[in-house]
Design a protein around this motif. Structure first.
Motif, PDB file in Angstrom:
ATOM      1  N   THR A   1       2.303 -20.377  -7.621  1.00 44.70           N
ATOM      2  CA  THR A   1       2.540 -18.974  -7.315  1.00 44.70           C
ATOM      3  C   THR A   1       1.775 -18.100  -8.297  1.00 44.70           C
ATOM      4  OG1 THR A   1       4.530 -18.929  -8.689  1.00 44.70           O
ATOM      5  CG2 THR A   1       4.829 -19.380  -6.343  1.00 44.70           C
ATOM      6  N   SER A   2       1.560 -16.871  -7.881  1.00 44.67           N
ATOM      7  CA  SER A   2       0.891 -15.896  -8.737  1.00 44.67           C
ATOM      8  C   SER A   2       1.472 -14.528  -8.455  1.00 44.67           C
ATOM      9  CB  SER A   2      -0.616 -15.909  -8.469  1.00 44.67           C
ATOM     10  OG  SER A   2      -1.284 -14.965  -9.287  1.00 44.67           O
ATOM     11  N   TYR A   3       1.541 -13.689  -9.490  1.00 47.64           N
ATOM     12  CA  TYR A   3       2.140 -12.361  -9.349  1.00 47.64           C
ATOM     13  C   TYR A   3       1.271 -11.311 -10.029  1.00 47.64           C
ATOM     14  CZ  TYR A   3       6.334 -14.993  -8.151  1.00 47.64           C
ATOM     15  OH  TYR A   3       7.233 -15.841  -7.552  1.00 47.64           O
ATOM     16  N   ALA A   4       1.322 -10.119  -9.484  1.00 41.83           N
ATOM     17  CA  ALA A   4       0.740  -8.981 -10.175  1.00 41.83           C
ATOM     18  C   ALA A   4       1.571  -8.693 -11.420  1.00 41.83           C
ATOM     19  CB  ALA A   4       0.728  -7.768  -9.258  1.00 41.83           C
ATOM     20  N   ASP A   5       0.933  -8.212 -12.446  1.00 45.44           N
ATOM     21  CA  ASP A   5       1.646  -7.925 -13.693  1.00 45.44           C
ATOM     22  C   ASP A   5       2.771  -6.921 -13.475  1.00 45.44           C
ATOM     23  OD1 ASP A   5      -1.281  -8.072 -15.888  1.00 45.44           O
ATOM     24  OD2 ASP A   5       0.042  -9.645 -15.122  1.00 45.44           O
ATOM     25  N   SER A   6       2.578  -6.010 -12.545  1.00 48.59           N
ATOM     26  CA  SER A   6       3.554  -4.947 -12.314  1.00 48.59           C
ATOM     27  C   SER A   6       4.865  -5.457 -11.728  1.00 48.59           C
ATOM     28  CB  SER A   6       2.965  -3.876 -11.399  1.00 48.59           C
ATOM     29  OG  SER A   6       2.585  -4.441 -10.157  1.00 48.59           O
ATOM     30  N   VAL A   7       4.851  -6.662 -11.154  1.00 53.43           N
ATOM     31  CA  VAL A   7       6.072  -7.188 -10.521  1.00 53.43           C
ATOM     32  C   VAL A   7       6.561  -8.470 -11.174  1.00 53.43           C
ATOM     33  CG1 VAL A   7       5.350  -6.160  -8.337  1.00 53.43           C
ATOM     34  CG2 VAL A   7       4.960  -8.608  -8.736  1.00 53.43           C
ATOM     35  N   LYS A   8       5.806  -8.990 -12.110  1.00 52.91           N
ATOM     36  CA  LYS A   8       6.163 -10.252 -12.748  1.00 52.91           C
ATOM     37  C   LYS A   8       7.523 -10.144 -13.419  1.00 52.91           C
ATOM     38  CE  LYS A   8       2.507 -12.193 -14.132  1.00 52.91           C
ATOM     39  NZ  LYS A   8       1.277 -12.540 -14.912  1.00 52.91           N
TER      40      LYS A   8
ATOM     41  N   GLN B   1       0.844  -1.187   0.000  1.00 48.29           N
ATOM     42  CA  GLN B   1       0.000   0.000   0.000  1.00 48.29           C
ATOM     43  C   GLN B   1       0.876   1.232   0.000  1.00 48.29           C
ATOM     44  OE1 GLN B   1      -2.922   0.168   3.161  1.00 48.29           O
ATOM     45  NE2 GLN B   1      -4.192   1.601   1.990  1.00 48.29           N
ATOM     46  N   ALA B   2       0.735   2.016  -1.048  1.00 49.19           N
ATOM     47  CA  ALA B   2       1.451   3.282  -1.165  1.00 49.19           C
ATOM     48  C   ALA B   2       0.580   4.400  -0.596  1.00 49.19           C
ATOM     49  CB  ALA B   2       1.790   3.551  -2.627  1.00 49.19           C
ATOM     50  N   PRO B   3       1.183   5.508  -0.190  1.00 50.38           N
ATOM     51  CA  PRO B   3       0.395   6.617   0.367  1.00 50.38           C
ATOM     52  C   PRO B   3      -0.695   7.067  -0.584  1.00 50.38           C
ATOM     53  CG  PRO B   3       2.725   6.972   0.756  1.00 50.38           C
ATOM     54  CD  PRO B   3       2.631   5.779  -0.146  1.00 50.38           C
ATOM     55  N   GLY B   4      -1.905   7.175  -0.069  1.00 53.14           N
ATOM     56  CA  GLY B   4      -3.016   7.649  -0.867  1.00 53.14           C
ATOM     57  C   GLY B   4      -3.606   6.643  -1.824  1.00 53.14           C
ATOM     58  N   LYS B   5      -3.105   5.401  -1.761  1.00 50.57           N
ATOM     59  CA  LYS B   5      -3.595   4.374  -2.683  1.00 50.57           C
ATOM     60  C   LYS B   5      -4.169   3.191  -1.905  1.00 50.57           C
ATOM     61  CE  LYS B   5      -0.518   5.424  -6.540  1.00 50.57           C
ATOM     62  NZ  LYS B   5       0.430   4.851  -7.545  1.00 50.57           N
ATOM     63  N   ASP B   6      -4.955   2.396  -2.597  1.00 53.54           N
ATOM     64  CA  ASP B   6      -5.514   1.206  -1.986  1.00 53.54           C
ATOM     65  C   ASP B   6      -4.440   0.118  -1.867  1.00 53.54           C
ATOM     66  OD1 ASP B   6      -8.639   1.541  -3.821  1.00 53.54           O
ATOM     67  OD2 ASP B   6      -8.037   2.360  -1.858  1.00 53.54           O
ATOM     68  N   ARG B   7      -4.694  -0.800  -0.946  1.00 53.37           N
ATOM     69  CA  ARG B   7      -3.802  -1.952  -0.831  1.00 53.37           C
ATOM     70  C   ARG B   7      -3.936  -2.796  -2.086  1.00 53.37           C
ATOM     71  NH1 ARG B   7      -3.475  -5.015   4.863  1.00 53.37           N
ATOM     72  NH2 ARG B   7      -3.246  -2.797   5.386  1.00 53.37           N
ATOM     73  N   GLU B   8      -2.800  -3.236  -2.629  1.00 52.99           N
ATOM     74  CA  GLU B   8      -2.839  -4.017  -3.860  1.00 52.99           C
ATOM     75  C   GLU B   8      -2.074  -5.323  -3.724  1.00 52.99           C
ATOM     76  OE1 GLU B   8      -1.021  -2.088  -7.198  1.00 52.99           O
ATOM     77  OE2 GLU B   8       0.930  -1.871  -6.222  1.00 52.99           O
ATOM     78  N   PHE B   9      -2.533  -6.285  -4.464  1.00 56.19           N
ATOM     79  CA  PHE B   9      -1.919  -7.606  -4.497  1.00 56.19           C
ATOM     80  C   PHE B   9      -0.548  -7.524  -5.155  1.00 56.19           C
ATOM     81  CE2 PHE B   9      -1.412 -12.054  -4.948  1.00 56.19           C
ATOM     82  CZ  PHE B   9      -1.007 -12.304  -6.248  1.00 56.19           C
ATOM     83  N   VAL B  10       0.418  -8.256  -4.584  1.00 56.12           N
ATOM     84  CA  VAL B  10       1.758  -8.327  -5.162  1.00 56.12           C
ATOM     85  C   VAL B  10       2.066  -9.755  -5.617  1.00 56.12           C
ATOM     86  CG1 VAL B  10       4.216  -8.060  -4.717  1.00 56.12           C
ATOM     87  CG2 VAL B  10       2.586  -6.397  -3.766  1.00 56.12           C
ATOM     88  N   ALA B  11       1.956 -10.709  -4.691  1.00 56.07           N
ATOM     89  CA  ALA B  11       2.311 -12.086  -5.020  1.00 56.07           C
ATOM     90  C   ALA B  11       1.643 -13.013  -4.016  1.00 56.07           C
ATOM     91  CB  ALA B  11       3.819 -12.283  -4.994  1.00 56.07           C
TER      92      ALA B  11
END
Length: 125
Positions: A58-65, A39-49
C-alpha cells in the motif's frame, strides 16, 4: 472493460469517519492495482492511496497517512478507503481507479486504465 462504482460518501463533521467502497465488475479484479484519488473544487486531482494487485503493498499521500487506510476484498471485487480523523481539507470528490497491469502500487493518475464516477465527501468544521 471494467466498471467501477464508488459509494459511501457524504457529509461528516471534522474528526469523524467515513468508509468509501468501490465495487468493480470483471473477473480479473484481484490482479488489478487499485487507487483512490480526490479532487477539490478549483484544484487538480490528487493521489490519496493505492494498493497492489493482491493487496500486499500500500501507499499513501503524506496528507492522509495515519488517518486513511486502503484495503481490498478480492472475493467481493471491492476496494475500500477507511477515512478517520477527517478534516475540512479532506472535502473533495473521491474517485477510485484500476490499473490492469497490477504491478506494485500506482500513484500517477495517468497510469490508471479505468475510473469510477466519483463520490462526494464533505467535512464540516
Amino acid at each position: 472493460q471494467v466498471q467501477l462504482v464508488e459509494s459511501g460518501g457524504g457529509l461528516v463533521q471534522a474528526g469523524g469517519s467515513l468508509r468509501l467502497s468501490c465495487a468493480a465488475s470483471g473477473h480479473t479484479f484481484s490482479s488489478y492495482a487499485m487507487g483512490w484519488f480526490r479532487q477539490a473544487p478549483g484544484k487538480d486531482r490528487e493521489f490519496v492511496a493505492a494498493i497492489s494487485g493482491y493487496g500486499g503493498i500500500t501507499s499513501y499521500a503524506d496528507s492522509v497517512k495515519g488517518r486513511f487506510t486502503i484495503s481490498r476484498h478480492n472475493a467481493k471485487n471491492t476496494v475500500y478507503l477507511q477515512m478517520s480523523s477527517l478534516k475540512p481539507e479532506d472535502t473533495a470528490v473521491y474517485y477510485c481507479a484500476a490499473d490492469r497491469r497490477g504491478i506494485g502500487v500506482v500513484v500517477a493518475a495517468g497510469e490508471y486504465d479505468y475510473w469510477g464516477q466519483g463520490t462526494q465527501v464533505t467535512v464540516s468544521s
